[in-house]
Design an enzyme around this catalytic site. Structure first.
Site, PDB file in Angstrom:
ATOM      1  N   LEU A  83     -18.486 -18.182   2.612  1.00  0.00           N
ATOM      2  CA  LEU A  83     -17.799 -17.043   2.086  1.00  0.00           C
ATOM      3  C   LEU A  83     -16.276 -17.522   1.725  1.00  0.00           C
ATOM      4  O   LEU A  83     -15.541 -17.318   0.788  1.00  0.00           O
ATOM      5  CB  LEU A  83     -17.557 -15.958   2.986  1.00  0.00           C
ATOM      6  CG  LEU A  83     -18.613 -15.077   3.090  1.00  0.00           C
ATOM      7  CD1 LEU A  83     -18.236 -14.098   4.424  1.00  0.00           C
ATOM      8  CD2 LEU A  83     -18.979 -14.215   2.020  1.00  0.00           C
ATOM      9  N   GLY A  84     -15.672 -18.517   2.595  1.00  0.00           N
ATOM     10  CA  GLY A  84     -14.271 -18.965   2.201  1.00  0.00           C
ATOM     11  C   GLY A  84     -13.891 -19.649   3.524  1.00  0.00           C
ATOM     12  O   GLY A  84     -14.552 -19.767   4.453  1.00  0.00           O
ATOM     13  N   GLY A 137     -10.157 -20.882   5.791  1.00  0.00           N
ATOM     14  CA  GLY A 137      -8.763 -20.504   5.940  1.00  0.00           C
ATOM     15  C   GLY A 137      -8.077 -21.734   6.692  1.00  0.00           C
ATOM     16  O   GLY A 137      -8.404 -22.838   6.729  1.00  0.00           O
ATOM     17  N   PHE A 186      -7.753 -22.208   9.899  1.00  0.00           N
ATOM     18  CA  PHE A 186      -8.380 -22.888  10.915  1.00  0.00           C
ATOM     19  C   PHE A 186      -9.908 -23.054  10.746  1.00  0.00           C
ATOM     20  O   PHE A 186     -10.605 -23.726  11.692  1.00  0.00           O
ATOM     21  CB  PHE A 186      -8.299 -21.587  12.072  1.00  0.00           C
ATOM     22  CG  PHE A 186      -6.925 -21.839  12.789  1.00  0.00           C
ATOM     23  CD1 PHE A 186      -6.053 -22.938  12.507  1.00  0.00           C
ATOM     24  CD2 PHE A 186      -6.306 -20.770  13.495  1.00  0.00           C
ATOM     25  CE1 PHE A 186      -4.994 -23.238  13.080  1.00  0.00           C
ATOM     26  CE2 PHE A 186      -5.280 -20.965  14.080  1.00  0.00           C
ATOM     27  CZ  PHE A 186      -4.384 -22.011  13.878  1.00  0.00           C
ATOM     28  N   GLY A 187     -10.765 -22.567  10.047  1.00  0.00           N
ATOM     29  CA  GLY A 187     -11.935 -22.727  10.024  1.00  0.00           C
ATOM     30  C   GLY A 187     -12.814 -22.205   8.577  1.00  0.00           C
ATOM     31  O   GLY A 187     -12.195 -21.845   7.561  1.00  0.00           O
ATOM     32  N   VAL A 239     -15.424 -19.535   7.118  1.00  0.00           N
ATOM     33  CA  VAL A 239     -16.196 -18.271   7.118  1.00  0.00           C
ATOM     34  C   VAL A 239     -17.518 -18.134   6.419  1.00  0.00           C
ATOM     35  O   VAL A 239     -17.491 -18.627   5.478  1.00  0.00           O
ATOM     36  CB  VAL A 239     -15.169 -17.056   6.892  1.00  0.00           C
ATOM     37  CG1 VAL A 239     -15.832 -15.742   7.140  1.00  0.00           C
ATOM     38  CG2 VAL A 239     -13.821 -17.028   7.585  1.00  0.00           C
ATOM     39  N   LYS A 260     -17.014 -16.470  11.559  1.00  0.00           N
ATOM     40  CA  LYS A 260     -15.842 -17.485  11.321  1.00  0.00           C
ATOM     41  C   LYS A 260     -16.004 -18.602  12.412  1.00  0.00           C
ATOM     42  O   LYS A 260     -16.114 -18.127  13.554  1.00  0.00           O
ATOM     43  CB  LYS A 260     -14.581 -16.548  11.524  1.00  0.00           C
ATOM     44  CG  LYS A 260     -13.353 -17.327  11.280  1.00  0.00           C
ATOM     45  CD  LYS A 260     -12.448 -16.529  11.248  1.00  0.00           C
ATOM     46  CE  LYS A 260     -10.637 -17.020  11.135  1.00  0.00           C
ATOM     47  NZ  LYS A 260      -9.614 -15.936  10.822  1.00  0.00           N
ATOM     48  N   ASP A 318       0.504 -10.695   9.102  1.00  0.00           N
ATOM     49  CA  ASP A 318       0.085 -11.483   8.090  1.00  0.00           C
ATOM     50  C   ASP A 318      -0.598 -10.651   6.593  1.00  0.00           C
ATOM     51  O   ASP A 318      -1.638 -11.055   6.470  1.00  0.00           O
ATOM     52  CB  ASP A 318      -1.008 -12.686   8.421  1.00  0.00           C
ATOM     53  CG  ASP A 318      -1.331 -13.597   7.416  1.00  0.00           C
ATOM     54  OD1 ASP A 318      -0.365 -13.844   6.558  1.00  0.00           O
ATOM     55  OD2 ASP A 318      -2.259 -14.514   7.471  1.00  0.00           O
TER      56      ASP A 318
HETATM   57  P1  ATP Z   1      -5.790 -17.647   6.697  1.00  0.00           P
HETATM   58  O1  ATP Z   1      -5.087 -17.367   7.965  1.00  0.00           O
HETATM   59  O2  ATP Z   1      -5.375 -19.090   6.243  1.00  0.00           O
HETATM   60  O3  ATP Z   1      -5.692 -16.534   5.729  1.00  0.00           O
HETATM   61  P2  ATP Z   1      -8.258 -17.730   8.225  1.00  0.00           P
HETATM   62  O4  ATP Z   1      -8.683 -19.123   8.653  1.00  0.00           O
HETATM   63  O5  ATP Z   1      -7.581 -17.070   9.183  1.00  0.00           O
HETATM   64  O6  ATP Z   1      -7.338 -17.959   7.124  1.00  0.00           O
HETATM   65  P3  ATP Z   1      -9.708 -15.424   7.201  1.00  0.00           P
HETATM   66  O7  ATP Z   1      -8.575 -15.137   6.412  1.00  0.00           O
HETATM   67  O8  ATP Z   1      -9.904 -14.415   8.527  1.00  0.00           O
HETATM   68  O9  ATP Z   1      -9.411 -17.114   7.826  1.00  0.00           O
HETATM   69  O10 ATP Z   1     -10.919 -15.801   6.556  1.00  0.00           O
HETATM   70  C1  ATP Z   1     -10.982 -16.609   5.371  1.00  0.00           C
HETATM   71  C2  ATP Z   1     -11.717 -16.240   4.325  1.00  0.00           C
HETATM   72  O11 ATP Z   1     -13.167 -15.906   4.515  1.00  0.00           O
HETATM   73  C3  ATP Z   1     -11.027 -15.050   3.809  1.00  0.00           C
HETATM   74  O12 ATP Z   1      -9.960 -14.856   2.737  1.00  0.00           O
HETATM   75  C4  ATP Z   1     -12.456 -14.373   3.121  1.00  0.00           C
HETATM   76  O13 ATP Z   1     -12.771 -14.586   1.588  1.00  0.00           O
HETATM   77  C5  ATP Z   1     -13.527 -14.670   4.007  1.00  0.00           C
HETATM   78  N1  ATP Z   1     -13.947 -13.575   4.956  1.00  0.00           N
HETATM   79  C6  ATP Z   1     -13.317 -13.590   6.213  1.00  0.00           C
HETATM   80  N2  ATP Z   1     -13.632 -12.554   7.270  1.00  0.00           N
HETATM   81  C7  ATP Z   1     -14.628 -12.002   6.127  1.00  0.00           C
HETATM   82  C8  ATP Z   1     -15.473 -10.736   6.373  1.00  0.00           C
HETATM   83  N3  ATP Z   1     -15.383 -10.136   7.446  1.00  0.00           N
HETATM   84  N4  ATP Z   1     -16.228 -10.297   5.177  1.00  0.00           N
HETATM   85  C9  ATP Z   1     -16.146 -11.238   4.198  1.00  0.00           C
HETATM   86  N5  ATP Z   1     -15.586 -12.351   4.296  1.00  0.00           N
HETATM   87  C10 ATP Z   1     -14.497 -12.817   4.924  1.00  0.00           C
HETATM   88 MG    MG Z   2      -6.716 -14.840   5.827  1.00  0.00          MG
HETATM   89 MG    MG Z   3      -5.705 -15.961   9.659  1.00  0.00          MG
END
Ligand code: ATP
Ligand code: MG
Ligand code: MG
Length: 282
Positions: free
Chosen positions: A14-15, A17, A19-20, A22, A37, A153
């Site tokens: 899905l994407g 970020g 740390f990891g 998703v 995630k 954030d």
């Molecule tokens: P960052 O802190 O750099 O924004 P992160 O590692 O904390 O990233 P998230 O922002 O939680 O990660 O998730 C990264 C991406 O994964 C999101 O931008 C979104 O595209 C997708 N994603 C995360 N959670 C969900 C969800 N519950 N449903 C659908 N897509 C999701």
């Molecule tokens: Mg994010």
């Molecule tokens: Mg984050």
């Protein structure tokens, strides 16, 4: 074999970020789709583990229609077979030393898209959509802030669309403002530029400032606008507290000014804002 592969089907990225990664996946057991995630953690990365653990602790105590729902978390040793499917592999060539790192899996409600996706699509913002997104965000924030949880954030990438509801997600920088042990320094380091409050002391008021920029950008996006014009408009708002001149004809849009006050104590509370905009978004 990883629980992700044994218990889930239809795994898709899905994407990713900071740390990891998703992924979306469907549970073979309850036949429901989730977002999972996956984050690599290790002993030598105590810092990272603490932060991820805080994210989980906070998510697990929040249950509200306007907050992305947390389901469960589990821990697994790293499994080489899963590497190509879902690995974040942000260290590239150092993946050999990564091999023994455990991974944490956070299972959440699956959302369709984010506000960032809307901004990047050709879809034009409408005023009712604007207010309904803002009302949902204020609804979620009111609930969180009442528990002393700040998000830290708020940005378009962290506002998720799930059916007709917009929800706050990604609690990676969230913090309990009453918890002394929570490290305040971390907060000021990481938050993304455009939506970041200029505050020295980080508390719930930073979310209000971010939400103010968010509302400002949503309203601007109701008309075609170039990236450069957007940058200039945001700078005028942040540095001089000025709204675009045409906005004088739209009294509701002045609300932005109540959120982006320089002095955190002058900003409206999420609850007050929720009351004001519930009328707009009907
Ligand atoms: P960052 O802190 O750099 O924004 P992160 O590692 O904390 O990233 P998230 O922002 O939680 O990660 O998730 C990264 C991406 O994964 C999101 O931008 C979104 O595209 C997708 N994603 C995360 N959670 C969900 C969800 N519950 N449903 C659908 N897509 C999701
Ligand atoms: Mg994010
Ligand atoms: Mg984050």
């Amino acid at each position: 074999q990883s629980r992700l592969l044994t218990d889930y089907d239809e795994i898709k990225a899905l994407g990713s970020g900071a740390f990891g990664v998703v992924v979306s996946c469907k549970s073979k057991i309850d036949e429901t789709s989730y977002a999972v995630k996956k984050i690599a953690i290790g002993d030598e990365e105590e810092f990272k583990f603490d932060r991820v653990r805080r994210e989980v602790l906070i998510m697990s105590q929040l249950q509200h229609p306007c907050i992305v729902r947390y389901h469960t978390v589990w821990l697994e040793p790293f499994l080489a077979g899963l590497n190509n499917l879902t690995d974040d592999d942000d260290e590239g060539s150092s993946s050999v030393s990564n091999i023994n790192l455990p991974h944490l899996y956070i299972q959440m409600e699956l959302c369709e898209s984010t506000l960032k996706d809307v901004f990047e699509s050709d879809k034009i913002m409408t005023e009712p959509l604007c207010w309904s997104i803002f009302a949902d965000v204020m609804n979620g924030l009111t609930y969180m802030h009442a528990q002393g949880i700040m998000h830290g954030d708020l940005s378009p990438a962290n506002i998720f669309k799930c059916g007709d509801v917009w929800k706050i997600g990604d609690f990676g920088l969230a913090r309990n403002v009453n918890d002394e042990s929570d490290d305040k320094v971390i907060q000021s380091l990481d938050m993304k530029g455009t939506y970041k409050a200029p505050d020295e002391n980080v508390d719930c008021a930073v979310d209000i400032y971010s939400a103010g920029i968010l509302l400002f950008v949503m309203i601007l996006k109701m008309k075609p606008i170039t990236d450069m014009e957007m940058v200039v408009a945001i700078a005028d708002l942040k540095n001089r507290g000025e709204l675009p001149e045409e906005w004088n004809n739209y009294p509701q849009w002045q609300l932005v000014l109540k959120l982006v006050q320089r002095r955190p104590d002058l900003r409206s509370s999420a609850r007050t804002l929720l009351n004001i905009v519930s009328a707009y978004s009907q």
